[in-house]
Design a protein around this motif. Structure first.
Motif, PDB file in Angstrom:
ATOM      1  N   ASN A  32       0.840  -1.206   0.000  1.00  0.00           N
ATOM      2  CA  ASN A  32       0.000   0.000   0.000  1.00  0.00           C
ATOM      3  C   ASN A  32       0.871   1.250   0.000  1.00  0.00           C
ATOM      4  O   ASN A  32       0.579   2.232  -0.701  1.00  0.00           O
ATOM      5  CB  ASN A  32      -0.937  -0.014   1.197  1.00  0.00           C
ATOM      6  N   THR A  33       1.933   1.241   0.799  1.00  0.00           N
ATOM      7  CA  THR A  33       2.870   2.364   0.812  1.00  0.00           C
ATOM      8  C   THR A  33       3.539   2.504  -0.555  1.00  0.00           C
ATOM      9  O   THR A  33       3.679   3.607  -1.091  1.00  0.00           O
ATOM     10  CB  THR A  33       3.940   2.161   1.898  1.00  0.00           C
ATOM     11  N   ASP A  35       2.477   1.535  -3.551  1.00  0.00           N
ATOM     12  CA  ASP A  35       1.552   2.038  -4.565  1.00  0.00           C
ATOM     13  C   ASP A  35       1.326   3.539  -4.415  1.00  0.00           C
ATOM     14  O   ASP A  35       1.198   4.264  -5.406  1.00  0.00           O
ATOM     15  CB  ASP A  35       0.207   1.309  -4.465  1.00  0.00           C
ATOM     16  N   ARG A  36       1.311   3.997  -3.190  1.00  0.00           N
ATOM     17  CA  ARG A  36       1.037   5.405  -2.915  1.00  0.00           C
ATOM     18  C   ARG A  36       2.240   6.290  -3.230  1.00  0.00           C
ATOM     19  O   ARG A  36       2.081   7.412  -3.722  1.00  0.00           O
ATOM     20  CB  ARG A  36       0.665   5.550  -1.435  1.00  0.00           C
ATOM     21  N   SER A 406      -4.668  -0.154   5.194  1.00  0.00           N
ATOM     22  CA  SER A 406      -4.594   1.031   4.336  1.00  0.00           C
ATOM     23  C   SER A 406      -4.024   2.237   5.079  1.00  0.00           C
ATOM     24  O   SER A 406      -3.568   3.194   4.452  1.00  0.00           O
ATOM     25  CB  SER A 406      -5.981   1.384   3.787  1.00  0.00           C
TER      26      SER A 406
END
Length: 680
Positions: A32-33, A35-36, A406
């Protein structure tokens, strides 16, 4: 030390049931990190240091220097004082912060906010460090002092080495023969970590340091201070059943390693690619800087035949089972190293990172690797993460088992932060403006803030030189591992040799102007004044490929050779410029005033002299002090009065009232003269 969660820790029997859960969700949180923030660009240089102190309590009557176990009380007082100081601070002033550490006698300090890349910030490091020490000193008891000292020489001896005294028979977490339970920070994380390492391993940790054999040392040396016949805990028989080796110093608990103090630095990179590039560039420097900062030659009241703490800490948290240490039967992996050890894998995707450099066996979780690859991550970063995640989580709090992946990275950090390596590649934390970072972790803390500032300034400058000049320090990772062992040998900095790369310019070498050209900077003509940077840059062009298209022209084994510390730092004839020349070349690209240049040069000259051997390492100075003490019997024993006088001398050196020209420059100004400054 990160934030300490308040909750209910699970015993190992309960925690191991959630190991796969923590690993799965930890990887989810990392993805998640990723992708962000994988495309995040343009972060400025922000960096900081962490310095650890041990608080020493002096008993002048008994001539006993002891470890003060008042961490909780001291931190409460310091945090209150810091809050009051900062109540009306100008916006540009940030008051330092103090944090708990593993040992109840330890304090950790950091600057209140990160340093930037400005020259004034670079010059403020020493003053900030001095201010922190002075702030701590002012709020201790009259007989207490905060020392930046790597390893307390009499930790774990018979008799009283803490204030107040506690009996090791109550060591319910470690089951140590030597260290009481009360030596450990009482926060639930620390005793749980201690106990779960022992339980997962199936025995106590066993560290054996070679004893320094002096003229009157009994041979073979069978340590009379070990309580060989104690039978309070199931592991008590381990020492006499072979865990304690003859002619060695036997240590049996996490506190012996995690109770050591160090100096660590963290740098924010421009983007994830530059973070990986800087990480790789600093890997070969880990053992070199360990040897140059060597400061810990004595353990449990005995002189060791090593100068550094590294193998002590590695052994102190070695939770590998007997099978994981080999030979493997039923466990998932054979694991060559402790979870606290040197880096196992270069991770940059730059063309200069040849596959041959990653030449050591690397166990990794194939399922995690496949998951990361399918998500779009490249081979090296996937292997890096899948390697870290072969480890089990050691501390699981019941309240944090289920998390929002998330918004939380607690499961990721559970594994990431308990892989304690010479460097750490650090993704951005959640809900923060902080970017991709690299932490440099190998150095031993030095006696004075001048020394600690000198090494901090040097590492930040060499990190800039790596990126600016596209320096190539790659050697096989197996040679880095060998250097780590060489670095810890007695007098390694002066007498040892280390593998190091011969040609450090990725494209070509003809001095700073050529290097600047290869970094993407325009190469000036003789008539054009060079435009210099006002601050330390953080964003750099990608590494260019060779103009002739030939990436590698020689076998890997021809790229490096053994060099002395003097050669690594000060150069080897015309063939190798030396690290200090590279730093000076980088400084030539900066607009630095005369006064600032003089200050930086004092730091670099100190490092030049330490590397050449004209100034001693702290380890050599400490060893010589002990061996020349009137009470020393040349039997390898650091007696109580010797240790007392040593701690007094260390404090006097830092304060500047004892001059030691073999250790420090003659113009060193101590803490009594210069109490530091943060701009108030």
């Amino acid at each position: 030390m990160g934030l300490l969660y308040l909750g209910t820790p699970l015993t190992w029997e309960e925690a191991k049931k959630y190991a796969d859960h923590v690993r799965f969700h930890g990887i989810t949180q990392f993805l998640n990190t990723w992708d962000r923030l994988k495309d995040r660009q343009g972060d400025e240089l922000l960096w900081g240091d962490e310095i650890e102190y041990m608080v020493i309590s002096f008993d002048e009557v008994q001539k006993n220097a002891k470890l003060s176990l008042r961490q909780t009380e001291i931190l409460a007082k310091l945090n209150s004082i810091v809050h009051d100081i900062c109540a009306e601070c100008p916006a540009e002033v940030s008051v330092p912060t103090f944090h708990p550490e593993y040992g109840r006698y330890m304090l950790e300090s950091t600057p209140g906010s990160p340093y930037t890349g400005t020259i004034p910030d670079l010059l403020s490091v020493e003053g900030n460090m001095r201010y922190r020490r002075n702030l701590a000193r002012k709020h201790l008891k009259p007989n207490e002092v905060p020392l930046t000292f790597t390893s307390f020489p009499r930790l774990g001896v018979q008799g009283q080495f803490t204030e107040p005294y506690h009996d090791p028979s109550g060591a319910v977490s470690s089951h140590s023969l030597f260290l009481p339970e009360e030596i450990t920070n009482p926060h639930a994380r620390f005793p749980t970590l201690t106990a779960n390492i022992r339980r997962r391993r199936g025995s106590k940790v066993a560290i054996n340091l070679p004893l320094f054999i002096d003229t009157n040392t009994p041979r073979p040396f069978i340590d009379p201070s070990i309580p060989w016949d104690r039978s309070l805990y199931p592991e008590d028989s381990e020492a006499k059943n072979g865990a304690a080796l003859p002619d060695h110093i036997y240590l049996d608990a996490m506190g012996f390693g995690m109770g050591c103090c160090c100096l660590q630095l963290t740098f924010q990179a421009c983007n994830v690619s530059d973070a990986r590039r800087m990480y790789d560039g600093l890997i070969p420097l880990g053992p070199i800087m360990l040897a140059l900062t060597a400061a810990s030659p004595a353990y449990r009241g005995l002189l060791a035949d090593v100068d550094c703490r590294w193998n002590v800490i590695a052994g102190s948290v070695d939770d590998r089972t007997e099978e994981e240490r080999g030979p493997l039967k039923n466990d998932r992996f054979k694991i060559p190293k402790s979870r606290y050890d040197s880096v196992d894998l270069y991770i940059s995707n730059d063309w200069i990172n040849r596959p041959e450099y990653n030449d050591s066996y690397l166990p990794y979780d194939e399922g995690i690797y496949d998951r990361l690859r399918k998500h779009g991550l490249d081979d090296l970063l996937s292997k890096h993460m899948a390697h870290l995640f072969i480890r089990d989580p050691l501390v699981v709090f019941s309240e944090t088992i289920d998390q929002d992946d998330s918004s939380s990275t607690d499961h990721f950090e559970n594994i990431q932060s308990t892989n304690w390596q010479t460097l750490r590649f650090k993704p951005p934390p959640p809900k923060s403006s902080i970017g991709w970072r690299v932490e440099f972790r190998s150095m031993e803390v030095q006696i004075t803030d001048f020394e600690n500032a000198a090494f901090a300034v040097f590492i930040v400058l060499v990190s800039r030189a790596i990126l600016y000049f596209n320096l190539n320090f790659y050697i096989p990772i197996s040679k880095v591992d060998e250097n780590m062992q060489r670095a810890q040998q007695r007098d390694a900095s002066r007498a040892g040799k280390f593998y190091f790369r011969k040609n450090v310019y990725a494209v070509r070498y003809s001095g700073a102007s050529s290097a600047a050209s290869s970094s993407g900077c325009s190469s000036p003509s003789e008539d054009t004044p060079v435009k210099k940077d006002k601050k330390l840059r953080n964003c750099f062009p990608p590494l260019p490929r060779p103009e002739n298209g030939i990436l590698h022209t020689r076998p890997v084994e021809d790229e490096y050779e053994e060099m002395t510390m003097d050669e690594i730092f000060n150069g080897k004839g015309e063939s190798f410029p030396g690290l200090l020349r590279l730093v000076h070349d980088y400084l030539e690209t900066l607009d630095v005033g005369e006064e600032a240049s003089a200050t930086i040069e004092k730091y670099l000259d100190f490092i030049r002299r330490r590397a050449s051997g004209t100034l001693q390492t702290p380890a050599t100075w400490i060893r010589n002090f002990i061996r020349s003490h009137p009470s020393y019997r040349h039997d390898s024993v650091v007696a109580q009065d010797i240790n007392y006088d040593l701690m007094v001398a260390i404090d006097e050196i830092e304060r500047g009232i004892r001059r030691e020209p073999e250790l420090l420059p003659e113009d060193y100004r101590g803490g009594d003269q210069d109490k530091g400054d943060i701009g108030l």
